[in-house]
Design a protein around this motif. Structure first.
Motif, PDB file in Angstrom:
ATOM      1  N   PHE A 113      -2.719  -8.433 -27.433  1.00 46.04           N
ATOM      2  CA  PHE A 113      -1.612  -8.299 -26.485  1.00 46.04           C
ATOM      3  C   PHE A 113      -1.742  -7.007 -25.671  1.00 46.04           C
ATOM      4  N   ARG A 116      -4.303  -7.109 -22.973  1.00 47.65           N
ATOM      5  CA  ARG A 116      -3.888  -7.857 -21.779  1.00 47.65           C
ATOM      6  C   ARG A 116      -2.772  -7.150 -21.014  1.00 47.65           C
ATOM      7  N   GLU A 158      10.341 -20.873 -36.273  1.00 47.01           N
ATOM      8  CA  GLU A 158       9.236 -21.665 -35.713  1.00 47.01           C
ATOM      9  C   GLU A 158       8.033 -21.543 -36.650  1.00 47.01           C
ATOM     10  N   TYR A 160       4.445 -21.041 -38.019  1.00 49.17           N
ATOM     11  CA  TYR A 160       3.302 -20.373 -37.405  1.00 49.17           C
ATOM     12  C   TYR A 160       1.996 -20.844 -38.036  1.00 49.17           C
ATOM     13  N   LYS A 281      11.019 -11.331 -21.121  1.00 47.45           N
ATOM     14  CA  LYS A 281       9.731 -11.901 -20.710  1.00 47.45           C
ATOM     15  C   LYS A 281       8.587 -11.341 -21.546  1.00 47.45           C
ATOM     16  N   LEU A 284       8.552 -13.169 -24.854  1.00 47.31           N
ATOM     17  CA  LEU A 284       8.051 -14.533 -24.672  1.00 47.31           C
ATOM     18  C   LEU A 284       6.539 -14.541 -24.474  1.00 47.31           C
ATOM     19  N   THR A 285       6.034 -13.552 -23.759  1.00 44.34           N
ATOM     20  CA  THR A 285       4.590 -13.455 -23.545  1.00 44.34           C
ATOM     21  C   THR A 285       3.880 -13.112 -24.852  1.00 44.34           C
ATOM     22  N   LEU A 287       4.884 -14.005 -27.756  1.00 44.98           N
ATOM     23  CA  LEU A 287       4.876 -15.267 -28.502  1.00 44.98           C
ATOM     24  C   LEU A 287       3.704 -16.143 -28.071  1.00 44.98           C
ATOM     25  N   GLU A 288       3.453 -16.219 -26.776  1.00 43.91           N
ATOM     26  CA  GLU A 288       2.352 -17.032 -26.266  1.00 43.91           C
ATOM     27  C   GLU A 288       1.013 -16.532 -26.806  1.00 43.91           C
ATOM     28  N   VAL A 289       0.839 -15.220 -26.835  1.00 49.19           N
ATOM     29  CA  VAL A 289      -0.401 -14.647 -27.357  1.00 49.19           C
ATOM     30  C   VAL A 289      -0.546 -14.964 -28.843  1.00 49.19           C
ATOM     31  N   ARG A 291       0.775 -17.440 -30.575  1.00 46.84           N
ATOM     32  CA  ARG A 291       0.497 -18.871 -30.766  1.00 46.84           C
ATOM     33  C   ARG A 291      -0.962 -19.202 -30.454  1.00 46.84           C
ATOM     34  N   SER A 292      -1.480 -18.577 -29.422  1.00 40.42           N
ATOM     35  CA  SER A 292      -2.855 -18.871 -29.021  1.00 40.42           C
ATOM     36  C   SER A 292      -3.878 -18.392 -30.050  1.00 40.42           C
TER      37      SER A 292
END
Length: 297
Positions: A113, A116, A158, A160, A281, A284-285, A287-289, A291-292
């Motif tokens: 994270f 990025r 959620e 994982y 935001k 949320l970002t 979280l996206e990292v 999950r990926s």
């Protein structure tokens, strides 16, 4: 009543210490006391009672604390919303994790994270699963990564990934369990090293063993998986730990995994947040990292 006074009261209510509240707010203790008394005078009621060195909230103080928490949550949310107008050029997120994901999974996610989004500040707090959820309920954390059961309806969960719990022993472990596999019967009377009460790892293990009628002999309770591994390596007992926590020790042959033939232990690791909280935001970002990267562990 001013926002400054409310902030002082809320900090005092959270820390239950004039000294620590003053340190966090960068004020003198006398200033904290004066502002509190002025607030009590404005409201016409006592908010705090002090008995010796301990601080307690009155009924009015408890009620005001609830409203103060909502007020400061809205202030934080408004700041996050304004930051989002600028995209991910700035921001901060507060994340919590129980010991296993916090020590063995989150560092890799944080590294990715930050690579990025280097301009986003991330604070990671590590505690047991119950404490992480309590901090989410108090609006002190935005996200949590835990391995325990959900303790309140206000917590949104959620899945994982799945975590396998394994039995570990020192290389020169008890003679009765040497070999590739053992049974619960052969483990009777063995000394076990467990995590502290409130640990999700401990709760999962104890529930599963109790269902099998196995009474665990606790030789020691320790507050971290690292301490547990060191104790096992020193021959002080056996332990069940997350597979993620012993990958290096198994590879280096400092510890061995002992298969238990008649039982297996798995638990879900989950991402949790407050169901009524609007995530910024940056969160949320993050979280996206996360999950990926789930398939990389």
């Amino acid at each position: 009543m001013t926002l400054h006074q409310l902030k002082i009261f809320f900090t005092l209510a959270r820390l239950r210490s004039f000294t620590r509240a003053a340190q966090e707010l960068h004020l003198s203790q006398s200033s904290v006391s004066v502002q509190l008394h002025q607030l009590e005078g404005t409201l016409g009621c006592k908010l705090v009672e002090q008995m010796g060195k301990r601080i307690f909230l009155t009924e009015a103080g408890q009620l005001l604390e609830q409203y103060a928490r909502k007020i400061f949550a809205l202030i934080d949310e408004s700041q996050q919303a304004l930051d989002e107008l600028k995209g991910l050029e700035r921001g901060a997120i507060h994340i919590g994790a129980s010991t296993t994901p916090g020590t063995y999974l989150l560092p890799r996610i944080l590294g990715e994270f930050k690579a990025r989004y280097p301009q986003i500040d991330v604070a990671l707090e590590i505690a047991n699963s119950r404490e992480i959820q309590n901090r989410i309920l108090r609006n002190e954390l935005e996200l949590g990564f835990i391995g325990g059961q959900i303790i309140a309806d206000e917590i949104k969960s959620e899945p994982y990934l799945m975590d396998k719990l394994v039995l570990i022993s020192a290389r020169k472990g008890p003679r009765q369990i040497k070999g590739k596999a053992t049974s619960l019967k052969e483990l009777e009377g063995q000394s076990f090293i467990l995590r502290e009460k409130g640990s999700a790892t401990r709760e999962v293990i104890q529930r599963a063993l109790e269902k099998q009628g196995f009474k665990i002999k606790i030789a020691m309770e320790l507050g971290s998986p690292e301490a547990v591994k060191q104790a096992v390596a020193a021959g002080l007992g056996l332990s069940f730990v997350s597979i993620y926590s012993v990958l290096n020790e198994i590879a280096d042959q400092r510890l061995v995994i002992v298969k238990v033939k008649d039982i297996s232990f798995q638990r879900p690791l989950s991402i949790v947040s407050h169901k009524d909280k609007r995530l910024c935001k940056a969160a949320l970002t993050f979280l996206e990292v996360a999950r990926s990267m789930a398939d990389n562990f």
